[in-house]
Motif scaffolding. Structure first.
Motif, PDB file in Angstrom:
ATOM      1  N   GLY A 151      14.952 -19.106 -12.017  1.00 31.78           N
ATOM      2  CA  GLY A 151      14.856 -18.585 -13.377  1.00 31.78           C
ATOM      3  C   GLY A 151      13.547 -18.955 -14.040  1.00 31.78           C
ATOM      4  N   PHE A 152      13.055 -20.156 -13.753  1.00 27.03           N
ATOM      5  CA  PHE A 152      11.778 -20.591 -14.324  1.00 27.03           C
ATOM      6  C   PHE A 152      10.629 -19.712 -13.843  1.00 27.03           C
ATOM      7  N   PHE A 153      10.608 -19.427 -12.544  1.00 29.46           N
ATOM      8  CA  PHE A 153       9.554 -18.557 -12.017  1.00 29.46           C
ATOM      9  C   PHE A 153       9.638 -17.161 -12.622  1.00 29.46           C
ATOM     10  N   LEU A 154      10.849 -16.665 -12.819  1.00 31.12           N
ATOM     11  CA  LEU A 154      11.018 -15.355 -13.443  1.00 31.12           C
ATOM     12  C   LEU A 154      10.565 -15.394 -14.898  1.00 31.12           C
ATOM     13  N   PHE A 155      10.886 -16.480 -15.592  1.00 35.14           N
ATOM     14  CA  PHE A 155      10.495 -16.658 -16.992  1.00 35.14           C
ATOM     15  C   PHE A 155       8.976 -16.621 -17.138  1.00 35.14           C
ATOM     16  N   THR A 156       8.286 -17.374 -16.291  1.00 39.39           N
ATOM     17  CA  THR A 156       6.821 -17.418 -16.382  1.00 39.39           C
ATOM     18  C   THR A 156       6.187 -16.091 -15.981  1.00 39.39           C
ATOM     19  N   ALA A 157       6.799 -15.403 -15.017  1.00 42.77           N
ATOM     20  CA  ALA A 157       6.237 -14.127 -14.567  1.00 42.77           C
ATOM     21  C   ALA A 157       6.338 -13.057 -15.648  1.00 42.77           C
ATOM     22  N   LEU A 205       6.152 -13.530 -18.930  1.00 47.41           N
ATOM     23  CA  LEU A 205       5.380 -13.804 -20.136  1.00 47.41           C
ATOM     24  C   LEU A 205       4.192 -12.853 -20.223  1.00 47.41           C
ATOM     25  N   GLU A 206       3.947 -12.357 -21.434  1.00 46.08           N
ATOM     26  CA  GLU A 206       2.820 -11.454 -21.633  1.00 46.08           C
ATOM     27  C   GLU A 206       1.505 -12.191 -21.405  1.00 46.08           C
ATOM     28  N   ARG A 207       0.584 -11.506 -20.766  1.00 47.38           N
ATOM     29  CA  ARG A 207      -0.718 -12.098 -20.472  1.00 47.38           C
ATOM     30  C   ARG A 207      -1.874 -11.379 -21.144  1.00 47.38           C
ATOM     31  N   THR A 208      -1.585 -10.272 -21.788  1.00 50.65           N
ATOM     32  CA  THR A 208      -2.611  -9.517 -22.506  1.00 50.65           C
ATOM     33  C   THR A 208      -2.031  -9.034 -23.831  1.00 50.65           C
ATOM     34  N   PRO A 209      -2.863  -8.881 -24.844  1.00 50.74           N
ATOM     35  CA  PRO A 209      -2.368  -8.359 -26.132  1.00 50.74           C
ATOM     36  C   PRO A 209      -1.835  -6.943 -25.972  1.00 50.74           C
ATOM     37  N   PRO A 210      -0.881  -6.551 -26.791  1.00 53.57           N
ATOM     38  CA  PRO A 210      -0.356  -5.182 -26.692  1.00 53.57           C
ATOM     39  C   PRO A 210      -1.419  -4.151 -27.050  1.00 53.57           C
ATOM     40  N   VAL A 211      -1.417  -3.045 -26.339  1.00 50.52           N
ATOM     41  CA  VAL A 211      -2.392  -1.979 -26.602  1.00 50.52           C
ATOM     42  C   VAL A 211      -2.069  -1.277 -27.911  1.00 50.52           C
ATOM     43  N   GLU A 212      -0.800  -1.013 -28.116  1.00 48.14           N
ATOM     44  CA  GLU A 212      -0.357  -0.337 -29.334  1.00 48.14           C
ATOM     45  C   GLU A 212       0.553  -1.272 -30.129  1.00 48.14           C
ATOM     46  N   VAL A 213       0.251  -1.458 -31.383  1.00 51.45           N
ATOM     47  CA  VAL A 213       1.081  -2.281 -32.267  1.00 51.45           C
ATOM     48  C   VAL A 213       1.714  -1.362 -33.303  1.00 51.45           C
ATOM     49  N   PRO A 214       3.035  -1.232 -33.295  1.00 54.17           N
ATOM     50  CA  PRO A 214       3.666  -0.317 -34.241  1.00 54.17           C
ATOM     51  C   PRO A 214       3.580  -0.844 -35.671  1.00 54.17           C
ATOM     52  N   HIS A 249      -2.892 -21.797 -19.325  1.00 50.96           N
ATOM     53  CA  HIS A 249      -3.288 -21.090 -18.107  1.00 50.96           C
ATOM     54  C   HIS A 249      -2.035 -20.499 -17.440  1.00 50.96           C
ATOM     55  N   LEU A 250      -1.697 -19.278 -17.818  1.00 49.01           N
ATOM     56  CA  LEU A 250      -0.488 -18.665 -17.278  1.00 49.01           C
ATOM     57  C   LEU A 250      -0.657 -18.254 -15.819  1.00 49.01           C
ATOM     58  N   ASP A 251      -1.839 -17.827 -15.465  1.00 49.00           N
ATOM     59  CA  ASP A 251      -2.103 -17.478 -14.068  1.00 49.00           C
ATOM     60  C   ASP A 251      -2.530 -18.748 -13.333  1.00 49.00           C
ATOM     61  N   GLY A 252      -1.747 -19.115 -12.335  1.00 55.95           N
ATOM     62  CA  GLY A 252      -2.016 -20.362 -11.632  1.00 55.95           C
ATOM     63  C   GLY A 252      -1.604 -21.581 -12.427  1.00 55.95           C
ATOM     64  N   TRP A 253      -0.531 -21.444 -13.212  1.00 57.41           N
ATOM     65  CA  TRP A 253      -0.095 -22.537 -14.093  1.00 57.41           C
ATOM     66  C   TRP A 253       0.229 -23.811 -13.318  1.00 57.41           C
ATOM     67  N   TRP A 254       0.660 -23.680 -12.057  1.00 54.43           N
ATOM     68  CA  TRP A 254       1.048 -24.845 -11.272  1.00 54.43           C
ATOM     69  C   TRP A 254      -0.130 -25.783 -11.006  1.00 54.43           C
ATOM     70  N   THR A 276      -0.094 -27.218 -18.805  1.00 48.45           N
ATOM     71  CA  THR A 276       0.568 -25.926 -18.921  1.00 48.45           C
ATOM     72  C   THR A 276       1.932 -25.952 -18.264  1.00 48.45           C
ATOM     73  N   THR A 277       2.027 -26.600 -17.113  1.00 40.49           N
ATOM     74  CA  THR A 277       3.307 -26.681 -16.397  1.00 40.49           C
ATOM     75  C   THR A 277       4.355 -27.392 -17.241  1.00 40.49           C
ATOM     76  N   ARG A 278       3.980 -28.526 -17.830  1.00 40.86           N
ATOM     77  CA  ARG A 278       4.928 -29.263 -18.672  1.00 40.86           C
ATOM     78  C   ARG A 278       5.368 -28.435 -19.868  1.00 40.86           C
ATOM     79  N   LEU A 279       4.420 -27.741 -20.489  1.00 42.04           N
ATOM     80  CA  LEU A 279       4.744 -26.914 -21.645  1.00 42.04           C
ATOM     81  C   LEU A 279       5.705 -25.797 -21.270  1.00 42.04           C
TER      82      LEU A 279
END
Length: 207
Positions: free
Chosen positions: A33-39, A41-50, A173-178, A183-186
């Motif tokens: 579940g942790f790996f799914l949770f981290t995967a 997570l958004e990594r870029t700002p949304p292109v369209e903001v309503p 650092h979401l990419d390569g957080w390990w 970042t891992t602790r957070l």
């Protein structure tokens, strides 16, 4: 050894194996579940903001406030609530965080001082939304905090449309957080709080 002692020993061994097996299963589920949770997570700002009725920024860093105020200036909401502000922090000091003259700060920004954690943020936001009769908001907070924050605010404001807006810190650092212990602790801490929110709706730790 009597037959009764043998039976007790056999039952004890079976119970131990069952307990160990359940613990191992829970560990696998938690880690998966942790790996799914981290995967997710958004990594870029949304292109369209309503466009929404209001914008809500959860305190926890100046980047959240500046991002939310930028959305206010872009006309994505009519007012901005900054919730969870320390009682000693004034609106004037918050205005200094925002770059430039910040012409909309004095007229269109509300500051909430009561919330001490994410549950408090949700309650404070719900009161603000109800008072202004809003039907939609943009939720601005750190990307790792968004899943739990959206869950808490959704529970506090059923029927209100919540559009998440993730904020990114240079130290996260979401990419390569390990490879980054901080970042891992957070992420582990936030994932655990998220599970508690899903299970009990009452995470014990503050943001």
């Amino acid at each position: 050894m009597s037959a009764r002692d043998t039976l007790r020993r056999t039952i004890g061994q079976r119970m131990t194996r069952i307990a160990v097996g359940l613990a191992a299963l829970l560990a696998v589920v938690y880690v998966g579940g942790f790996f799914l949770f981290t995967a997710r997570l958004e990594r870029t700002p949304p292109v369209e903001v309503p466009v929404a009725d209001g914008i809500v920024a959860l305190t926890g860093g100046p980047d959240r406030i500046t991002a939310a105020y930028r959305l206010l200036e872009e006309g994505k909401g009519s007012r901005l609530l900054i919730t969870g502000v320390h009682p000693d922090v004034t609106a004037a000091s918050l205005k200094e965080i925002v770059p430039g003259a910040a012409p909309k700060f004095d007229c269109c920004v509300d500051v909430g001082h009561r919330a001490e954690n994410t549950i408090g943020n949700a309650a404070e936001t719900a009161e603000w939304v109800q008072r202004r009769d809003y039907r939609s908001i943009i939720l601005v907070t750190s990307t790792y905090h968004l899943p739990r924050a959206q869950l808490e605010l959704g529970r506090a404001m059923p029927g209100v449309e919540i559009s998440p807006y993730p904020v990114f810190q240079d130290t996260l650092h979401l990419d390569g957080w390990w490879a980054y212990p901080g970042t891992t602790r957070l992420l582990i801490s936030e994932y655990t709080k998220y599970l508690l929110t899903l299970t009990y709706g009452q995470p014990q730790a503050q943001t």
